[in-house]
Design a protein around this motif. Structure first.
Motif, short mmCIF file in Angstrom:
data_model
loop_
_atom_site.label_atom_id
_atom_site.label_comp_id
_atom_site.label_asym_id
_atom_site.label_seq_id
_atom_site.Cartn_x
_atom_site.Cartn_y
_atom_site.Cartn_z
N VAL A 54 0.86 -1.18 0.00
CA VAL A 54 0.00 0.00 0.00
C VAL A 54 0.90 1.23 0.00
CG1 VAL A 54 -1.86 1.24 1.17
CG2 VAL A 54 -1.75 -1.27 1.33
N PHE A 55 0.73 2.09 -1.02
CA PHE A 55 1.51 3.31 -1.15
C PHE A 55 0.80 4.46 -0.45
CE2 PHE A 55 2.59 1.58 -5.61
CZ PHE A 55 3.80 1.04 -5.21
N GLY A 56 1.57 5.32 0.22
CA GLY A 56 0.99 6.51 0.83
C GLY A 56 1.92 7.70 0.69
N THR A 57 1.36 8.84 0.35
CA THR A 57 2.14 10.06 0.18
C THR A 57 1.23 11.27 0.34
OG1 THR A 57 3.54 11.35 -1.34
CG2 THR A 57 1.84 9.97 -2.33
N PRO A 58 1.78 12.36 0.85
CA PRO A 58 1.00 13.59 0.81
C PRO A 58 0.90 14.06 -0.64
CG PRO A 58 3.21 14.04 1.65
CD PRO A 58 3.09 12.55 1.48
N THR A 59 -0.06 14.89 -0.92
CA THR A 59 -0.14 15.55 -2.21
C THR A 59 0.43 16.95 -2.05
OG1 THR A 59 -2.08 14.29 -2.93
CG2 THR A 59 -1.71 16.41 -4.01
N GLY A 100 -7.62 19.76 -3.81
CA GLY A 100 -6.17 19.69 -3.71
C GLY A 100 -5.45 18.80 -4.70
N ASP A 101 -6.11 18.40 -5.79
CA ASP A 101 -5.52 17.53 -6.80
C ASP A 101 -5.08 16.18 -6.26
OD1 ASP A 101 -5.96 19.34 -8.91
OD2 ASP A 101 -4.16 20.46 -8.38
N LYS A 102 -5.75 15.73 -5.20
CA LYS A 102 -5.43 14.42 -4.62
C LYS A 102 -5.66 13.28 -5.62
CE LYS A 102 -7.77 15.46 -0.69
NZ LYS A 102 -7.57 16.87 -0.47
N GLN A 103 -6.64 13.43 -6.52
CA GLN A 103 -6.89 12.37 -7.49
C GLN A 103 -5.69 12.16 -8.39
OE1 GLN A 103 -9.70 10.28 -7.51
NE2 GLN A 103 -8.27 9.13 -8.78
N VAL A 104 -4.98 13.24 -8.71
CA VAL A 104 -3.77 13.12 -9.54
C VAL A 104 -2.74 12.24 -8.82
CG1 VAL A 104 -1.87 14.41 -10.61
CG2 VAL A 104 -4.20 15.33 -10.67
N THR A 105 -2.60 12.44 -7.52
CA THR A 105 -1.65 11.63 -6.75
C THR A 105 -2.08 10.17 -6.74
OG1 THR A 105 -1.04 13.51 -5.39
CG2 THR A 105 -0.58 11.33 -4.48
N LEU A 106 -3.37 9.91 -6.51
CA LEU A 106 -3.84 8.51 -6.53
C LEU A 106 -3.64 7.89 -7.91
CD1 LEU A 106 -7.04 8.64 -4.31
CD2 LEU A 106 -4.81 7.65 -3.74
N ASP A 107 -3.86 8.67 -8.97
CA ASP A 107 -3.60 8.16 -10.32
C ASP A 107 -2.13 7.82 -10.49
OD1 ASP A 107 -6.27 8.53 -10.94
OD2 ASP A 107 -5.95 10.35 -12.12
N LEU A 109 -0.06 6.83 -8.12
CA LEU A 109 0.18 5.59 -7.38
C LEU A 109 -0.36 4.39 -8.15
CD1 LEU A 109 -0.68 6.81 -3.76
CD2 LEU A 109 1.57 6.73 -4.90
N TYR A 110 -1.55 4.54 -8.73
CA TYR A 110 -2.15 3.48 -9.54
C TYR A 110 -1.24 3.12 -10.72
CZ TYR A 110 -5.04 1.47 -13.21
OH TYR A 110 -5.52 0.68 -14.23
N HIS A 111 -0.76 4.15 -11.41
CA HIS A 111 0.08 3.88 -12.58
C HIS A 111 1.43 3.27 -12.18
CE1 HIS A 111 -2.91 6.38 -14.65
NE2 HIS A 111 -2.63 5.54 -15.62
#
Length: 183
Positions: A54-59, A100-107, A109-111
């Protein structure tokens, strides 16, 4: 056997607290990326032995922290050897902005997981999107691809919202349940 590792970077402690909630729900081991973007001794071996990562990071500035990106770039050795292929992956993020563009960060991580030939676990919970919904409800952010949290920039780690942390904990439970089913 299911062996889950939450690998994360946290700049101010908020993402660490979220990582702890995910790990609690998943029964996972925590693996922190340091301020220089490095894993502790034995970290790469820990990830190699994991069945679930499981990856985790702030945006920050519309994407993951540079420390997480350094870790991601260093994972190219695992990519070249295809040593993370078919592992289960998931991800989470926190930022100060509501969107906060969090979806970009999740994308991102997904990629990263897809580059490694992995399988992705999404949040799997309905959003709290009715008129009666409150900010402290589970999945108030309305995310589907991973867990999101929002913490104002002037809020301490202790001030993180219980609903966001509960979303993270339940997300960890879903990751663990999915991992057991696939094991």
């Amino acid at each position: 056997m299911v062996n889950t590792v939450v690998v994360y970077h946290s700049g101010y402690g908020h993402t660490q607290r979220m990582a702890q909630a995910v790990a609690q729900g998943a029964g996972a081991q925590l693996l922190a990326i340091d301020a220089d973007g490095n894993l502790p001794a034995g970290g790469w071996e820990t990830l190699a032995a994991a069945s679930t990562i499981v990856f985790g990071t702030p945006t920050y500035m519309g994407g993951p922290s540079w420390q997480f990106k350094r870790f991601a770039d260093a994972s190219s050795k695992a990519w070249f050897a295809q040593s993370w292929k078919d592992k289960l992956f998931a991800g989470f993020t926190n930022s100060a902005g509501v969107q906060g563009d969090k979806q970009v960060t999740l994308d991102y991580l997904y990629h990263l997981a897809m580059q490694h030939g992995g399988l992705w676990v999404g949040l799997g919970m309905l959003p709290s999107n009715t008129k009666a919904a409150q900010r402290n409800d589970v999945n108030w952010m309305g995310c589907f691809s991973g867990a999101m949290a929002q913490t104002p920039s002037d809020a301490s780690v202790a001030e993180m919202l219980a609903g966001d942390l509960e979303t993270a904990r339940q997300f960890g439970e879903r990751v663990a349940k999915t991992a057991r089913r696939l094991a």
